[in-house]
Motif scaffolding. Structure first.
Motif, PDB file in Angstrom:
ATOM      1  N   PRO A 129       0.801  -1.237   0.000  1.00 51.21           N
ATOM      2  CA  PRO A 129       0.000   0.000   0.000  1.00 51.21           C
ATOM      3  C   PRO A 129       0.829   1.281   0.000  1.00 51.21           C
ATOM      4  CG  PRO A 129      -0.846  -1.533   1.620  1.00 51.21           C
ATOM      5  CD  PRO A 129       0.425  -2.125   1.095  1.00 51.21           C
ATOM      6  N   GLN A 130       2.023   1.266   0.554  1.00 54.74           N
ATOM      7  CA  GLN A 130       2.825   2.480   0.623  1.00 54.74           C
ATOM      8  C   GLN A 130       3.597   2.771  -0.661  1.00 54.74           C
ATOM      9  OE1 GLN A 130       3.362  -0.215   2.591  1.00 54.74           O
ATOM     10  NE2 GLN A 130       5.521  -0.674   2.745  1.00 54.74           N
ATOM     11  N   CYS A 131       3.346   2.026  -1.723  1.00 56.37           N
ATOM     12  CA  CYS A 131       3.993   2.228  -3.023  1.00 56.37           C
ATOM     13  C   CYS A 131       3.875   3.687  -3.453  1.00 56.37           C
ATOM     14  CB  CYS A 131       3.348   1.314  -4.057  1.00 56.37           C
ATOM     15  SG  CYS A 131       3.758   1.703  -5.763  1.00 56.37           S
ATOM     16  N   LEU A 132       4.992   4.297  -3.796  1.00 56.22           N
ATOM     17  CA  LEU A 132       4.988   5.703  -4.200  1.00 56.22           C
ATOM     18  C   LEU A 132       4.200   5.920  -5.489  1.00 56.22           C
ATOM     19  CD1 LEU A 132       8.579   6.984  -3.432  1.00 56.22           C
ATOM     20  CD2 LEU A 132       6.472   7.414  -2.200  1.00 56.22           C
ATOM     21  N   GLY A 133       4.131   4.940  -6.344  1.00 64.12           N
ATOM     22  CA  GLY A 133       3.366   5.048  -7.576  1.00 64.12           C
ATOM     23  C   GLY A 133       1.888   5.247  -7.326  1.00 64.12           C
ATOM     24  N   ARG A 134       1.392   4.788  -6.178  1.00 68.90           N
ATOM     25  CA  ARG A 134      -0.011   4.983  -5.822  1.00 68.90           C
ATOM     26  C   ARG A 134      -0.297   6.447  -5.475  1.00 68.90           C
ATOM     27  NH1 ARG A 134      -2.716   0.042  -4.429  1.00 68.90           N
ATOM     28  NH2 ARG A 134      -1.269  -1.629  -4.006  1.00 68.90           N
ATOM     29  N   MET A 135       0.703   7.139  -4.990  1.00 70.15           N
ATOM     30  CA  MET A 135       0.514   8.509  -4.528  1.00 70.15           C
ATOM     31  C   MET A 135       0.645   9.531  -5.649  1.00 70.15           C
ATOM     32  SD  MET A 135       2.547   8.269  -1.001  1.00 70.15           S
ATOM     33  CE  MET A 135       2.693   6.658  -0.273  1.00 70.15           C
ATOM     34  N   ASP A 136       1.469   9.242  -6.613  1.00 69.61           N
ATOM     35  CA  ASP A 136       1.639  10.130  -7.761  1.00 69.61           C
ATOM     36  C   ASP A 136       2.192   9.306  -8.914  1.00 69.61           C
ATOM     37  OD1 ASP A 136       4.473   9.860  -7.530  1.00 69.61           O
ATOM     38  OD2 ASP A 136       4.477  11.415  -6.017  1.00 69.61           O
ATOM     39  N   ASP A 137       2.407   9.934 -10.013  1.00 70.64           N
ATOM     40  CA  ASP A 137       2.882   9.192 -11.170  1.00 70.64           C
ATOM     41  C   ASP A 137       4.377   9.370 -11.410  1.00 70.64           C
ATOM     42  OD1 ASP A 137       2.772  11.790 -11.966  1.00 70.64           O
ATOM     43  OD2 ASP A 137       1.689  11.407 -13.831  1.00 70.64           O
ATOM     44  N   LEU A 138       5.110   9.717 -10.371  1.00 72.30           N
ATOM     45  CA  LEU A 138       6.541   9.917 -10.533  1.00 72.30           C
ATOM     46  C   LEU A 138       7.321   8.611 -10.528  1.00 72.30           C
ATOM     47  CD1 LEU A 138       7.050  13.080  -8.317  1.00 72.30           C
ATOM     48  CD2 LEU A 138       6.789  12.927 -10.798  1.00 72.30           C
ATOM     49  N   CYS A 139       6.853   7.609  -9.833  1.00 69.02           N
ATOM     50  CA  CYS A 139       7.567   6.339  -9.772  1.00 69.02           C
ATOM     51  C   CYS A 139       6.792   5.279 -10.549  1.00 69.02           C
ATOM     52  CB  CYS A 139       7.756   5.892  -8.326  1.00 69.02           C
ATOM     53  SG  CYS A 139       8.694   4.356  -8.208  1.00 69.02           S
ATOM     54  N   ARG A 140       7.409   4.795 -11.576  1.00 67.97           N
ATOM     55  CA  ARG A 140       6.828   3.716 -12.388  1.00 67.97           C
ATOM     56  C   ARG A 140       7.916   2.701 -12.732  1.00 67.97           C
ATOM     57  NH1 ARG A 140       2.758   5.629 -10.816  1.00 67.97           N
ATOM     58  NH2 ARG A 140       0.968   6.324 -11.999  1.00 67.97           N
ATOM     59  N   MET A 141       8.899   2.551 -11.841  1.00 71.69           N
ATOM     60  CA  MET A 141      10.040   1.684 -12.125  1.00 71.69           C
ATOM     61  C   MET A 141       9.618   0.250 -12.413  1.00 71.69           C
ATOM     62  SD  MET A 141      12.604   3.619 -12.266  1.00 71.69           S
ATOM     63  CE  MET A 141      13.836   2.355 -12.427  1.00 71.69           C
ATOM     64  N   CYS A 142       8.676  -0.289 -11.638  1.00 72.41           N
ATOM     65  CA  CYS A 142       8.254  -1.673 -11.842  1.00 72.41           C
ATOM     66  C   CYS A 142       7.573  -1.833 -13.200  1.00 72.41           C
ATOM     67  CB  CYS A 142       7.344  -2.142 -10.715  1.00 72.41           C
ATOM     68  SG  CYS A 142       5.871  -1.120 -10.477  1.00 72.41           S
ATOM     69  N   GLU A 143       6.742  -0.876 -13.549  1.00 66.69           N
ATOM     70  CA  GLU A 143       6.030  -0.931 -14.824  1.00 66.69           C
ATOM     71  C   GLU A 143       7.010  -0.832 -15.994  1.00 66.69           C
ATOM     72  OE1 GLU A 143       2.080   1.174 -16.631  1.00 66.69           O
ATOM     73  OE2 GLU A 143       3.543   2.510 -15.708  1.00 66.69           O
ATOM     74  N   ILE A 144       7.980   0.057 -15.885  1.00 67.92           N
ATOM     75  CA  ILE A 144       8.965   0.264 -16.944  1.00 67.92           C
ATOM     76  C   ILE A 144       9.867  -0.956 -17.097  1.00 67.92           C
ATOM     77  CG2 ILE A 144      10.986   1.642 -17.597  1.00 67.92           C
ATOM     78  CD1 ILE A 144       9.529   4.016 -16.146  1.00 67.92           C
ATOM     79  N   ALA A 145      10.283  -1.548 -15.979  1.00 70.28           N
ATOM     80  CA  ALA A 145      11.242  -2.649 -16.016  1.00 70.28           C
ATOM     81  C   ALA A 145      10.642  -3.988 -16.407  1.00 70.28           C
ATOM     82  CB  ALA A 145      11.916  -2.786 -14.656  1.00 70.28           C
ATOM     83  N   CYS A 146       9.341  -4.162 -16.257  1.00 70.20           N
ATOM     84  CA  CYS A 146       8.726  -5.468 -16.508  1.00 70.20           C
ATOM     85  C   CYS A 146       8.904  -5.872 -17.979  1.00 70.20           C
ATOM     86  CB  CYS A 146       7.241  -5.451 -16.148  1.00 70.20           C
ATOM     87  SG  CYS A 146       6.449  -7.056 -16.391  1.00 70.20           S
ATOM     88  N   PRO A 147       9.624  -6.953 -18.234  1.00 67.91           N
ATOM     89  CA  PRO A 147       9.877  -7.361 -19.623  1.00 67.91           C
ATOM     90  C   PRO A 147       8.630  -7.900 -20.328  1.00 67.91           C
ATOM     91  CG  PRO A 147      10.811  -8.959 -18.113  1.00 67.91           C
ATOM     92  CD  PRO A 147      10.292  -7.831 -17.275  1.00 67.91           C
ATOM     93  N   ARG A 148       7.603  -8.247 -19.589  1.00 66.71           N
ATOM     94  CA  ARG A 148       6.395  -8.818 -20.184  1.00 66.71           C
ATOM     95  C   ARG A 148       5.187  -7.889 -20.074  1.00 66.71           C
ATOM     96  NH1 ARG A 148       6.913 -14.514 -20.979  1.00 66.71           N
ATOM     97  NH2 ARG A 148       4.671 -14.659 -20.752  1.00 66.71           N
ATOM     98  N   THR A 149       5.404  -6.650 -19.692  1.00 63.23           N
ATOM     99  CA  THR A 149       4.355  -5.642 -19.483  1.00 63.23           C
ATOM    100  C   THR A 149       3.196  -6.178 -18.650  1.00 63.23           C
ATOM    101  OG1 THR A 149       3.229  -6.105 -21.585  1.00 63.23           O
ATOM    102  CG2 THR A 149       4.931  -4.382 -21.610  1.00 63.23           C
ATOM    103  N   ALA A 150       3.529  -6.888 -17.595  1.00 65.53           N
ATOM    104  CA  ALA A 150       2.508  -7.476 -16.728  1.00 65.53           C
ATOM    105  C   ALA A 150       2.053  -6.511 -15.635  1.00 65.53           C
ATOM    106  CB  ALA A 150       3.033  -8.760 -16.092  1.00 65.53           C
TER     107      ALA A 150
END
Length: 190
Positions: A129-150
């Motif tokens: 729940p404390q994921c920074l991506g939930r609070m704003d759109d500045l952090c998307r590292m997991c989305e960017i790094a996912c090789p399968r766009t999951a």
């Protein structure tokens, strides 16, 4: 200094950051539903992975029978994430992701790892729940790094994982520099 935003702006902003009653009940009841599903029968329980296995491990009940804990898969793993625990091959994604190279499968002589099995570690990301991506759109590292766009974020900045696309490589966990992603075993009927 006055704020040019009106009350409607703040009402809309706050409504996108709240949980609906339906969502709250779904969240509260889903662990109970999973617990009931896991205890339906002993036979089904044998099919559920007890821990993370190499990416081309056969069904859990057969894997337990065939894996003799020889350790060849762990020696073959170029990133060193396979080891023998309790006499069976296990996978631990803590410092490197599984790149699905197949070296472990090639080294297995007992048939516990099979090249015809789809590459999948059985792990799935759980975004805290404390994921920074939930609070704003500045952090998307997991989305960017996912090789399968999951992994993707919706318009309300809520992360989602497409379990069908995910192969459990663990790259999302490793790129999250805040430590807001854990990996857990997926549970489904096999």
């Amino acid at each position: 200094m006055s704020d040019p935003r009106d009350a409607g702006f703040y009402r809309t902003w706050m409504s996108s950051r709240t949980v609906s009653r339906r969502g709250l009940f779904r969240g509260l009841l889903s662990p109970a539903k999973q617990a009931v599903e896991q205890t339906v029968s002993t036979e089904k329980a044998l099919l559920v992975r007890q821990c993370a296995r190499p990416p081309q491990a056969i069904a859990e009940s057969l894997f337990i029978q065939k894996c003799d804990g020889c350790g060849r898969c762990g020696e073959a793993c170029p990133v060193g994430i396979l080891s023998i625990r309790e006499g069976k091959a296990t996978l631990a994604i803590e410092y490197a992701e599984c790149d699905a190279c197949g070296a472990c499968t090639s080294s297995c002589e007992n048939g516990a790892l099979d090249a015809t099995v789809v590459m999948d570690t059985g792990l799935r990301p759980v975004i805290l729940p404390q994921c920074l991506g939930r609070m704003d759109d500045l952090c998307r590292m997991c989305e960017i790094a996912c090789p399968r766009t999951a992994i993707f974020f919706n318009q309300q900045n809520q992360p989602s994982v497409d379990s069908a696309k995910c192969n459990g490589c663990g790259k999302c966990k490793l790129v999250c520099y805040h430590g807001d992603i854990n990996l857990s075993l997926k549970h489904h009927d096999s």
